[in-house]
Design a protein around this motif. Structure first.
Motif, PDB file in Angstrom:
ATOM      1  N   GLN A  92       0.819  -1.221   0.000  1.00 60.78           N
ATOM      2  CA  GLN A  92       0.000   0.000   0.000  1.00 60.78           C
ATOM      3  C   GLN A  92       0.852   1.269   0.000  1.00 60.78           C
ATOM      4  OE1 GLN A  92      -2.315  -0.516   3.571  1.00 60.78           O
ATOM      5  NE2 GLN A  92      -3.364  -2.333   2.786  1.00 60.78           N
ATOM      6  N   GLY A  93       2.178   1.096   0.053  1.00 60.32           N
ATOM      7  CA  GLY A  93       3.067   2.258   0.065  1.00 60.32           C
ATOM      8  C   GLY A  93       3.136   2.966   1.400  1.00 60.32           C
ATOM      9  N   ARG A  94       2.786   2.245   2.485  1.00 55.00           N
ATOM     10  CA  ARG A  94       2.753   2.884   3.798  1.00 55.00           C
ATOM     11  C   ARG A  94       4.143   3.097   4.382  1.00 55.00           C
ATOM     12  NH1 ARG A  94      -1.848   1.799   6.785  1.00 55.00           N
ATOM     13  NH2 ARG A  94      -0.875   3.056   8.428  1.00 55.00           N
ATOM     14  N   PHE A  95       5.125   2.367   3.924  1.00 47.50           N
ATOM     15  CA  PHE A  95       6.498   2.586   4.382  1.00 47.50           C
ATOM     16  C   PHE A  95       7.466   2.228   3.264  1.00 47.50           C
ATOM     17  CE2 PHE A  95       5.678  -1.828   5.597  1.00 47.50           C
ATOM     18  CZ  PHE A  95       6.824  -2.476   5.165  1.00 47.50           C
ATOM     19  N   GLN A  96       8.682   2.776   3.344  1.00 47.50           N
ATOM     20  CA  GLN A  96       9.700   2.530   2.324  1.00 47.50           C
ATOM     21  C   GLN A  96      10.925   1.801   2.887  1.00 47.50           C
ATOM     22  OE1 GLN A  96       8.220   5.871   2.642  1.00 47.50           O
ATOM     23  NE2 GLN A  96       6.718   4.897   1.295  1.00 47.50           N
ATOM     24  N   GLY A  97      11.020   1.715   4.205  1.00 43.61           N
ATOM     25  CA  GLY A  97      12.105   0.985   4.851  1.00 43.61           C
ATOM     26  C   GLY A  97      11.577   0.358   6.117  1.00 43.61           C
ATOM     27  N   ILE A  98      12.288  -0.620   6.652  1.00 45.41           N
ATOM     28  CA  ILE A  98      11.788  -1.315   7.839  1.00 45.41           C
ATOM     29  C   ILE A  98      12.936  -1.619   8.788  1.00 45.41           C
ATOM     30  CG2 ILE A  98      11.958  -3.611   6.770  1.00 45.41           C
ATOM     31  CD1 ILE A  98       9.220  -4.210   8.239  1.00 45.41           C
ATOM     32  N   MET A  99      12.651  -1.442  10.086  1.00 43.40           N
ATOM     33  CA  MET A  99      13.676  -1.613  11.110  1.00 43.40           C
ATOM     34  C   MET A  99      13.069  -2.385  12.283  1.00 43.40           C
ATOM     35  SD  MET A  99      15.654   1.494  13.022  1.00 43.40           S
ATOM     36  CE  MET A  99      16.693   1.288  14.463  1.00 43.40           C
ATOM     37  N   ALA A 100      13.824  -3.320  12.824  1.00 44.91           N
ATOM     38  CA  ALA A 100      13.372  -4.088  13.982  1.00 44.91           C
ATOM     39  C   ALA A 100      14.376  -3.929  15.107  1.00 44.91           C
ATOM     40  CB  ALA A 100      13.205  -5.550  13.624  1.00 44.91           C
ATOM     41  N   ILE A 101      13.858  -3.841  16.331  1.00 39.75           N
ATOM     42  CA  ILE A 101      14.696  -3.716  17.524  1.00 39.75           C
ATOM     43  C   ILE A 101      14.291  -4.824  18.490  1.00 39.75           C
ATOM     44  CG2 ILE A 101      15.338  -2.230  19.469  1.00 39.75           C
ATOM     45  CD1 ILE A 101      14.434   0.172  17.770  1.00 39.75           C
ATOM     46  N   GLY A 102      15.260  -5.633  18.908  1.00 38.19           N
ATOM     47  CA  GLY A 102      14.890  -6.676  19.852  1.00 38.19           C
ATOM     48  C   GLY A 102      15.977  -7.694  20.097  1.00 38.19           C
ATOM     49  N   GLY A 103      15.740  -8.532  21.114  1.00 35.21           N
ATOM     50  CA  GLY A 103      16.628  -9.637  21.406  1.00 35.21           C
ATOM     51  C   GLY A 103      16.310 -10.819  20.518  1.00 35.21           C
ATOM     52  N   LEU A 104      16.590 -12.022  20.988  1.00 30.13           N
ATOM     53  CA  LEU A 104      16.392 -13.212  20.162  1.00 30.13           C
ATOM     54  C   LEU A 104      14.937 -13.390  19.764  1.00 30.13           C
ATOM     55  CD1 LEU A 104      17.455 -15.747  18.825  1.00 30.13           C
ATOM     56  CD2 LEU A 104      17.295 -16.927  21.024  1.00 30.13           C
ATOM     57  N   ASP A 105      14.015 -13.334  20.729  1.00 24.38           N
ATOM     58  CA  ASP A 105      12.596 -13.490  20.401  1.00 24.38           C
ATOM     59  C   ASP A 105      12.123 -12.381  19.470  1.00 24.38           C
ATOM     60  OD1 ASP A 105      12.553 -15.697  21.983  1.00 24.38           O
ATOM     61  OD2 ASP A 105      11.280 -14.860  23.557  1.00 24.38           O
ATOM     62  N   GLY A 106      12.523 -11.139  19.780  1.00 30.09           N
ATOM     63  CA  GLY A 106      12.110 -10.015  18.945  1.00 30.09           C
ATOM     64  C   GLY A 106      12.622 -10.140  17.526  1.00 30.09           C
ATOM     65  N   ALA A 107      13.853 -10.633  17.395  1.00 32.60           N
ATOM     66  CA  ALA A 107      14.430 -10.817  16.059  1.00 32.60           C
ATOM     67  C   ALA A 107      13.687 -11.898  15.292  1.00 32.60           C
ATOM     68  CB  ALA A 107      15.913 -11.164  16.174  1.00 32.60           C
ATOM     69  N   LEU A 108      13.373 -12.989  15.967  1.00 32.04           N
ATOM     70  CA  LEU A 108      12.647 -14.075  15.298  1.00 32.04           C
ATOM     71  C   LEU A 108      11.236 -13.634  14.900  1.00 32.04           C
ATOM     72  CD1 LEU A 108      13.722 -17.072  17.547  1.00 32.04           C
ATOM     73  CD2 LEU A 108      14.398 -16.675  15.172  1.00 32.04           C
ATOM     74  N   LEU A 109      10.595 -12.822  15.733  1.00 28.84           N
ATOM     75  CA  LEU A 109       9.245 -12.348  15.429  1.00 28.84           C
ATOM     76  C   LEU A 109       9.212 -11.452  14.197  1.00 28.84           C
ATOM     77  CD1 LEU A 109       7.971 -11.514  19.025  1.00 28.84           C
ATOM     78  CD2 LEU A 109       6.741 -12.956  17.389  1.00 28.84           C
ATOM     79  N   THR A 110      10.222 -10.625  14.032  1.00 31.37           N
ATOM     80  CA  THR A 110      10.170  -9.576  13.018  1.00 31.37           C
ATOM     81  C   THR A 110      10.863  -9.902  11.703  1.00 31.37           C
ATOM     82  OG1 THR A 110      12.117  -8.577  14.052  1.00 31.37           O
ATOM     83  CG2 THR A 110       9.962  -7.743  14.734  1.00 31.37           C
TER      84      THR A 110
END
Length: 405
Positions: A92-110
């Motif tokens: 839908q063009g809502r974002f042009q880049g993506i960033m994730a912040i997190g530990g092991l679980d957060g990384a696996l989720l994102t």
């Protein structure tokens, strides 16, 4: 046009950090789309633009049901919803880049969601997991994701973490400013696999292909590289494939460092793309430091490639099995295939005077391969070593013929 970056994190534990990052992006004229990927606790610090309830619903579940599940099961379910929403929002063009912040679980989720986005879309994972003893495959896959080590754990904004967050924001803002197109034309493009062991032929072949008007995309067959090539073959991005270095099959069969998995060679076979396939570097298994090899492997011919890895000669029986596996795959080819065999050695350290030289083993491989290949799969033997100019020249000429040039 103002750019927007999607920021994903579990806001029950990373809300304060996301709030800081959002503010820093704002100072640089970048909007944010905050996505709460949390499974437990209460969001805090910043308001989510996409809530955990929305992500859970997209997963076919609810936050309450996920909270009642075991940690691993809940992550597996939530990942599906996050990936679905991320794809929809990007479309839908809502974002042009993506960033994730997190530990092991957060990384696996994102990162599962980040991997669904096209090559060229800025992707950045900031995590304490990004350190030398952690395998990155479950996060990065075959994508162009940037993984940044947070150095300290992600809990609070302080004198150290501010520097890390600021650099992460700067990296993402810089990638967004580059405005890289995600469109790939796929015209007059050849895929080629290359190891350090096959670099001389790869370099000459690249030059010769370019003289014929082709662009060459080179993949390092380190397990991930082969998978990346296979994915792009499936996307129809190549006019031809020069699979010079099929070593990943050996490592897959015998637990080497650069195992390419059970689908190696399959994309070229099913796509029908013209391809020249070479048994490059199938004659050794890539293993760890030579000093740490198991006794059974120390008895074989070996070569210390560098302090981190060693080359262990494959046995005659292993080579015959590798030949059988390659033949079984190539026999299913829907398009033109040529198997090109360098009779004087398959790798840099496999010729007279070098530590992996074993002509009887190589002859057994050739005999087994030819015996298993279907009569419709053409085989050509070249009286040269894999890194001889003659072999490179022959490879280029043969693939050009298969492509109709």
């Amino acid at each position: 046009m103002t750019k927007t970056v999607a920021v994903m994190a579990t806001l029950d534990t990373k809300g304060e950090e996301v709030k800081y990052v959002k503010k820093q992006f704002g100072k640089r004229g970048v909007k944010t789309l905050v996505m709460d990927t949390g499974l437990r606790g209460t969001p805090q610090g910043v308001k989510a633009d996409v809530t955990r309830e929305q992500l859970a619903a997209a997963s076919g579940s609810t936050v309450e049901k996920l909270a009642a599940m075991g940690r691993g099961e809940a992550i597996e379910v939530m990942v599906k919803g996050i990936a679905k929403i991320v794809k929809e929002l990007y479309g839908q063009g809502r974002f042009q880049g993506i960033m994730a912040i997190g530990g092991l679980d957060g990384a696996l989720l994102t990162t599962g969601a980040m991997r669904t986005l096209p090559l060229g879309v800025p992707k950045l994972l900031l995590t304490p997991v990004a350190q030398g003893k952690q395998q990155f495959g479950p996060f990065v896959g075959t994508t162009d994701m940037v993984v940044m080590h947070s150095v300290i754990d992600i809990l609070g904004v302080n004198e150290i973490s501010r520097k890390i967050f600021d650099n992460a924001v700067g990296a993402m803002a810089g990638m967004l400013r580059m405005d890289v197109s995600t469109k790939i034309e796929g015209r007059n493009v050849i895929a080629m696999t290359m190891y350090g062991n096959t670099t001389p032929t790869a370099m000459l072949a690249k030059k010769l292909f370019e003289e014929r008007g082709y662009e060459v995309v080179v993949f390092h067959p380190n397990g991930t590289g082969g998978m990346s090539m296979e994915e792009m073959i499936d996307q129809g991005l190549f006019n031809g494939v020069f699979d010079l270095t099929t070593h990943e099959i050996t490592d897959w069969l015998y637990n080497g460092v650069h195992a390419g998995g059970p689908t190696r060679l399959d994309a070229g076979v099913r796509s029908g793309v013209p391809q020249v396939v070479v048994p490059g570097c199938v004659d050794f298994i890539l293993m760890g430091p030579i000093e740490k090899l198991e006794p059974e492997f120390r008895k074989r011919k070996t070569y210390k490639f560098n302090p981190a890895v060693s080359l262990v000669s494959a046995t005659r029986e292993e080579m015959e099995h590798i030949a059988s596996v390659m033949a079984e795959k190539l026999n299913r080819a829907k398009g033109p295939v040529l198997v090109l065999i360098p009779l004087r050695g398959f790798s840099m350290y496999c010729h007279p005077g070098e530590p992996l030289y074993d002509p009887e083993r190589d002859a057994a491989f050739i005999k087994a391969l030819k015996g298993k290949l279907s009569p419709r799969i053409r085989v050509k033997e070249v009286d040269a070593h894999i890194n001889d100019p003659l072999f490179a020249e022959t490879s280029v000429a043969e693939l050009a013929k298969l492509m109709g040039n």
